[in-house]
Design a protein around this motif. Structure first.
Motif, PDB file in Angstrom:
ATOM      1  N   SER A   1       7.150  11.868  -1.177  1.00  0.00           N
ATOM      2  CA  SER A   1       8.055  11.061  -2.000  1.00  0.00           C
ATOM      3  C   SER A   1       8.780  11.989  -2.961  1.00  0.00           C
ATOM      4  CB  SER A   1       7.294   9.986  -2.777  1.00  0.00           C
ATOM      5  OG  SER A   1       6.819  10.471  -4.009  1.00  0.00           O
ATOM      6  N   TYR A   2       9.989  11.603  -3.320  1.00  0.00           N
ATOM      7  CA  TYR A   2      10.783  12.433  -4.233  1.00  0.00           C
ATOM      8  C   TYR A   2      10.076  12.569  -5.578  1.00  0.00           C
ATOM      9  CZ  TYR A   2      14.502  13.953  -7.326  1.00  0.00           C
ATOM     10  OH  TYR A   2      15.238  14.646  -8.269  1.00  0.00           O
ATOM     11  N   ALA A   3       9.537  11.470  -6.094  1.00  0.00           N
ATOM     12  CA  ALA A   3       8.883  11.515  -7.401  1.00  0.00           C
ATOM     13  C   ALA A   3       7.702  12.480  -7.403  1.00  0.00           C
ATOM     14  CB  ALA A   3       8.421  10.108  -7.803  1.00  0.00           C
ATOM     15  N   ARG A   4       6.911  12.455  -6.329  1.00  0.00           N
ATOM     16  CA  ARG A   4       5.730  13.331  -6.295  1.00  0.00           C
ATOM     17  C   ARG A   4       6.136  14.782  -6.025  1.00  0.00           C
ATOM     18  NH1 ARG A   4       3.690   9.078  -2.908  1.00  0.00           N
ATOM     19  NH2 ARG A   4       3.642  10.552  -1.160  1.00  0.00           N
TER      20      ARG A   4
ATOM     21  N   ASP B   1       3.298  16.089  -0.090  1.00  0.00           N
ATOM     22  CA  ASP B   1       4.330  16.462  -1.053  1.00  0.00           C
ATOM     23  C   ASP B   1       4.377  17.973  -1.231  1.00  0.00           C
ATOM     24  OD1 ASP B   1       4.755  13.626  -1.784  1.00  0.00           O
ATOM     25  OD2 ASP B   1       2.761  13.820  -2.672  1.00  0.00           O
ATOM     26  N   ARG B   2       3.203  18.595  -1.267  1.00  0.00           N
ATOM     27  CA  ARG B   2       3.168  20.041  -1.469  1.00  0.00           C
ATOM     28  C   ARG B   2       3.702  20.783  -0.244  1.00  0.00           C
ATOM     29  NH1 ARG B   2      -1.466  18.111  -4.255  1.00  0.00           N
ATOM     30  NH2 ARG B   2      -2.948  18.501  -2.579  1.00  0.00           N
ATOM     31  N   ARG B   3       3.423  20.259   0.954  1.00  0.00           N
ATOM     32  CA  ARG B   3       3.984  20.880   2.165  1.00  0.00           C
ATOM     33  C   ARG B   3       5.504  20.751   2.173  1.00  0.00           C
ATOM     34  NH1 ARG B   3      -0.637  18.458   4.594  1.00  0.00           N
ATOM     35  NH2 ARG B   3       0.591  16.629   5.195  1.00  0.00           N
ATOM     36  N   ALA B   4       5.998  19.585   1.786  1.00  0.00           N
ATOM     37  CA  ALA B   4       7.451  19.384   1.738  1.00  0.00           C
ATOM     38  C   ALA B   4       8.089  20.326   0.722  1.00  0.00           C
ATOM     39  CB  ALA B   4       7.776  17.934   1.404  1.00  0.00           C
ATOM     40  N   CYS B   5       7.432  20.531  -0.409  1.00  0.00           N
ATOM     41  CA  CYS B   5       7.973  21.444  -1.422  1.00  0.00           C
ATOM     42  C   CYS B   5       7.985  22.882  -0.910  1.00  0.00           C
ATOM     43  CB  CYS B   5       7.167  21.343  -2.715  1.00  0.00           C
ATOM     44  SG  CYS B   5       7.523  19.859  -3.670  1.00  0.00           S
ATOM     45  N   ALA B   6       6.966  23.258  -0.145  1.00  0.00           N
ATOM     46  CA  ALA B   6       6.947  24.613   0.431  1.00  0.00           C
ATOM     47  C   ALA B   6       8.145  24.809   1.354  1.00  0.00           C
ATOM     48  CB  ALA B   6       5.636  24.845   1.181  1.00  0.00           C
TER      49      ALA B   6
ATOM     50  N   MET C   1       0.845  -1.203   0.000  1.00  0.00           N
ATOM     51  CA  MET C   1       0.000   0.000   0.000  1.00  0.00           C
ATOM     52  C   MET C   1       0.879   1.250   0.000  1.00  0.00           C
ATOM     53  SD  MET C   1      -3.058   1.022   2.650  1.00  0.00           S
ATOM     54  CE  MET C   1      -4.008   2.504   2.397  1.00  0.00           C
ATOM     55  N   ILE C   2       0.505   2.238  -0.809  1.00  0.00           N
ATOM     56  CA  ILE C   2       1.284   3.470  -0.920  1.00  0.00           C
ATOM     57  C   ILE C   2       0.898   4.430   0.187  1.00  0.00           C
ATOM     58  CG2 ILE C   2       1.761   5.445  -2.394  1.00  0.00           C
ATOM     59  CD1 ILE C   2       1.071   3.594  -4.788  1.00  0.00           C
ATOM     60  N   ASP C   3       1.894   4.903   0.936  1.00  0.00           N
ATOM     61  CA  ASP C   3       1.668   5.851   2.027  1.00  0.00           C
ATOM     62  C   ASP C   3       1.764   7.268   1.476  1.00  0.00           C
ATOM     63  OD1 ASP C   3       1.509   7.332   4.309  1.00  0.00           O
ATOM     64  OD2 ASP C   3       3.375   6.595   5.208  1.00  0.00           O
ATOM     65  N   VAL C   4       0.611   7.922   1.286  1.00  0.00           N
ATOM     66  CA  VAL C   4       0.614   9.269   0.719  1.00  0.00           C
ATOM     67  C   VAL C   4       0.747  10.340   1.798  1.00  0.00           C
ATOM     68  CG1 VAL C   4      -0.722   8.538  -1.287  1.00  0.00           C
ATOM     69  CG2 VAL C   4      -1.907   9.451   0.733  1.00  0.00           C
ATOM     70  N   THR C   5       0.849   9.919   3.062  1.00  0.00           N
ATOM     71  CA  THR C   5       1.036  10.897   4.137  1.00  0.00           C
ATOM     72  C   THR C   5       2.495  11.298   4.269  1.00  0.00           C
ATOM     73  OG1 THR C   5       1.363   9.229   5.876  1.00  0.00           O
ATOM     74  CG2 THR C   5      -0.908   9.914   5.381  1.00  0.00           C
TER      75      THR C   5
ATOM     76  N   ASN D   1       0.300  14.483  -7.130  1.00  0.00           N
ATOM     77  CA  ASN D   1       0.957  14.716  -5.849  1.00  0.00           C
ATOM     78  C   ASN D   1      -0.103  14.964  -4.782  1.00  0.00           C
ATOM     79  OD1 ASN D   1       0.558  17.835  -5.986  1.00  0.00           O
ATOM     80  ND2 ASN D   1       1.670  17.347  -7.867  1.00  0.00           N
ATOM     81  N   TYR D   2       0.323  14.934  -3.525  1.00  0.00           N
ATOM     82  CA  TYR D   2      -0.601  14.992  -2.388  1.00  0.00           C
ATOM     83  C   TYR D   2      -0.195  16.122  -1.436  1.00  0.00           C
ATOM     84  CZ  TYR D   2      -2.174  10.472  -4.086  1.00  0.00           C
ATOM     85  OH  TYR D   2      -2.691   9.475  -4.873  1.00  0.00           O
TER      86      TYR D   2
END
Length: 262
Positions: A8-11, A26-31, A1-5, A22-23
């Motif tokens: 990930s580098y790809a997303r 991912d957007r919080r990490a990018c910010a 199962m993919i953990d979207v919480t 992306n989720y």
């Protein structure tokens, strides 16, 4: 199962280049990433544009019809097979990634023609397995040149993984006259390298490191760089626009090039 919480580098990369797969994590990490490195979105976009130019260049100028894309990432148009097939409709591409989400999306989007495109779920650190896959073996069967693409992926590998040895191993398995396309996040400032590397490791867990431009040059040992005598900031590699995407004075660049394997 993919953990979207968990990011990930790809997303994260997908988000930075304007994708939609992306989720919130991912957007919080990018910010947070953009707080540390405000130019990273432009770097990612320049890197993607370099991939497109490099594939088109190899297809048009050097007649390459076969591509192995190591560490594919999430599908983003134009994808490698779309660029190559604009030149030659029968060009073949095998996409390789170990992220189940990437491969699931890839099989829906990338395998448009099973005669010319395929997605292989495999760890790029395992070339023995990759080169035993029938679709990969078929690309190599007639001994025509192949382009191995390592675009924005080698910085995901640690020094213990020895990405330089990996590139040499892959190059040695390709037909004579084959090609390498490589790009990598780089900085010649040790503090900047450590800061960004530490953030990525803390954020996504498994990651390699930002390397120096001298480190990037080592990937091309045993090959001859084309169009430029040394790896360059990728937006300057045969640019097709007057817009310089790399902000002046940026601490990080996407450094790379295209080379013919000796």
């Amino acid at each position: 199962m993919i953990d979207v919480t968990r990011p990930s580098y790809a997303r994260m990369y997908d988000y930075l280049i304007g994708g939609t797969d992306n989720y919130p994590s991912d957007r919080r990490a990018c910010a947070e990433l953009l707080d540390i490195a405000p130019d990273m979105q432009q770097l990612a976009q320049a890197n993607r544009a370099f991939l497109v130019r490099a594939v088109r260049y190899l297809a048009q100028t050097h007649g390459v019809r076969r591509f192995l894309d190591f560490g594919t990432g999430l599908p983003t148009r134009p994808n490698v097979h779309e660029v190559a097939q604009e030149v030659t409709p029968t060009a073949s591409v095998v996409y390789i990634d170990n992220d189940p989400m990437v491969c699931a999306h890839g099989r829906m989007v990338l395998e448009e023609d099973l005669l010319t495109t395929a997605v292989v779920e495999a760890d790029i650190r395992d070339p023995e397995r990759i080169f035993s896959v029938p679709r990969v073996r078929r690309i190599l069967a007639d001994d025509r040149p192949v382009a191995a693409l390592f675009v924005s992926v080698l910085h995901c590998l640690t020094d213990d993984d020895d990405p330089w040895l990996l590139v040499r191993d892959v190059a040695a398995r390709l037909p004579a006259g084959s090609y390498l396309v490589i790009s990598h996040i780089a900085s010649d400032d040790a503090t900047s390298r450590e800061e960004l590397s530490a953030f990525m490791k803390r954020t996504i867990g498994s990651w390699g490191r930002v390397r120096s431009t001298a480190d990037i040059a080592r990937f091309f040992d045993g090959s001859d760089l084309l169009e430029h005598p040394a790896p360059v900031e990728v937006s300057t590699w045969l640019p097709d626009t007057g817009l310089a995407l790399r902000p002046a004075g940026a601490d990080w660049i996407a450094c790379g090039g295209v080379a013919r394997i000796r």
